[in-house]
Design a protein around this motif. Structure first.
Motif, mmCIF file in Angstrom:
data_model
loop_
_atom_site.group_PDB
_atom_site.id
_atom_site.type_symbol
_atom_site.label_atom_id
_atom_site.label_comp_id
_atom_site.label_asym_id
_atom_site.label_seq_id
_atom_site.Cartn_x
_atom_site.Cartn_y
_atom_site.Cartn_z
ATOM 1 N N GLY A 159 0.793 -1.233 0.000
ATOM 2 C CA GLY A 159 0.000 0.000 0.000
ATOM 3 C C GLY A 159 0.823 1.279 0.000
ATOM 4 N N ILE A 160 2.148 1.142 -0.103
ATOM 5 C CA ILE A 160 3.047 2.296 0.010
ATOM 6 C C ILE A 160 2.817 3.268 -1.151
ATOM 7 N N ARG A 161 2.674 4.553 -0.820
ATOM 8 C CA ARG A 161 2.496 5.568 -1.867
ATOM 9 C C ARG A 161 3.118 6.892 -1.463
ATOM 10 N N THR A 162 4.205 6.807 -0.696
ATOM 11 C CA THR A 162 4.923 8.003 -0.225
ATOM 12 C C THR A 162 6.428 7.752 -0.287
ATOM 13 N N MET A 163 6.865 7.011 -1.296
ATOM 14 C CA MET A 163 8.276 6.622 -1.357
ATOM 15 C C MET A 163 9.177 7.846 -1.502
ATOM 16 N N THR A 164 10.317 7.785 -0.846
ATOM 17 C CA THR A 164 11.356 8.813 -0.982
ATOM 18 C C THR A 164 12.666 8.106 -1.328
ATOM 19 N N GLN A 165 13.644 8.885 -1.776
ATOM 20 C CA GLN A 165 14.945 8.283 -2.098
ATOM 21 C C GLN A 165 15.547 7.616 -0.855
ATOM 22 N N HIS A 166 15.484 8.297 0.281
ATOM 23 C CA HIS A 166 16.040 7.730 1.519
ATOM 24 C C HIS A 166 15.357 6.413 1.885
ATOM 25 N N GLN A 167 14.030 6.395 1.801
ATOM 26 C CA GLN A 167 13.331 5.167 2.209
ATOM 27 C C GLN A 167 13.541 4.050 1.192
#
Ligand code: MN
Ligand code: MN
Length: 277
Positions: A159-167
């Motif tokens: 359900g992830i929809r806030t991915m960032t480079q760090h994560q």
């Protein structure tokens, strides 16, 4: 008679102990989830609905399901203590949060009993930040702590929809299987061997279905999609949490009812998959 109640210290083998962890001090944006546990139980026990799950398990007075109330703990990390006591009795912990930071001390206790524990995390967010706002126990960081301490054999996020480079880098570093919302399809199946823990962040749902969360992230699951996924799980589930319900953001208690429905269907799953010996 409604849900049976019992002190968590008196749980017996194979009983499911629903406990509340009223802690939201590690929330980064707004408080509120500390008030959630009793409100979710109130929704389960509301006269507006009955106690049957969709597979016709009647939770009313069910002899293996107990609401144990909010449990005592001596600070954040000590959340491991009541969870460890429940596991020590051979019972199954089902925790109502609270913000998602509680997953780290819960899993710390779980991993002592299940060293290769699989974790499935339903969430809009990866919660893999090394720290957020200087807080390494932030609700944005529990799965970084869990993975860097080797507390899980595997972590699958859905359900992830806030991915960032760090994560993204954190996920690769820890070998996390990330199923981003944009890549999710309804035929998804989980193939995991051995004991599995299920951590459910209410913001995995679309805010249209569950507005009572601190972080509204559009583009998430419908309630029906989540229920269908739960009903299709075919795993050895050894513990669950439902976290991040924020009543201060709710509209007419609708999110409390959604949380209650998810808890009920997870209980049905646990009772079906772990029949009493
Ligand atoms: Mn979360
Ligand atoms: Mn989240």
């Amino acid at each position: 008679m409604s849900l049976l109640t019992k002190d968590y210290r008196n749980l017996q083998a194979d009983e499911i102990g629903i406990i509340g962890i009223p802690l939201d001090e590690n929330s980064s944006f707004m408080r509120g989830p500390a008030k959630a546990p009793q409100l979710i139980i109130d929704a389960i026990q509301s006269d507006s609905a009955n106690y049957f799950t969709e597979n016709l398990t009647n939770l009313k007075g069910h002899p293996r399901v107990f609401w144990c109330g909010n449990v005592p703990f001596d600070g954040y990390l000590d959340i491991s203590t009541p969870v460890g006591e429940i596991l020590g009795a051979g019972a199954i912990p089902f925790t109502l949060g609270g913000d998602h930071s509680i997953a780290y001390p819960i899993i710390r206790a779980m991993s002592r009993k299940y060293p290769k524990l699989n974790i499935i995390q339903f969430d809009a967010h990866g919660d893999l930040y090394d720290e957020l706002d200087g807080n390494r126990h932030s609700h944005a960081s529990p799965f970084a702590r869990i993975m860097e301490n080797g507390l899980a054999g595997s972590l699958t996020q859905v359900g992830i929809r806030t991915m960032t480079q760090h994560q993204k880098e954190q996920g690769e570093r820890f070998g996390v299987k990330v199923i981003q919302m944009k890549d999710w399809t309804a035929d998804l199946e989980f193939h995991l061997e051995g004991p599995t823990y299920l951590s459910f962040d209410m913001d995995a749902l679309d805010p249209a279905f569950a507005p009572g969360v601190s972080h509204h992230e559009p583009g998430g699951f419908s309630t029906r999609e989540v229920l269908t996924m739960i009903q299709k799980l075919n795993l050895d589930i050894v513990g669950c949490d439902v976290v991040e319900y924020n009543p201060d953001r709710d509209v007419n208690g609708v999110t409390a009812m959604v949380a209650a429905k998810i808890v009920k269907e997870l209980l049905a799953r646990l009772l079906q998959d772990r029949p009493a010996k």
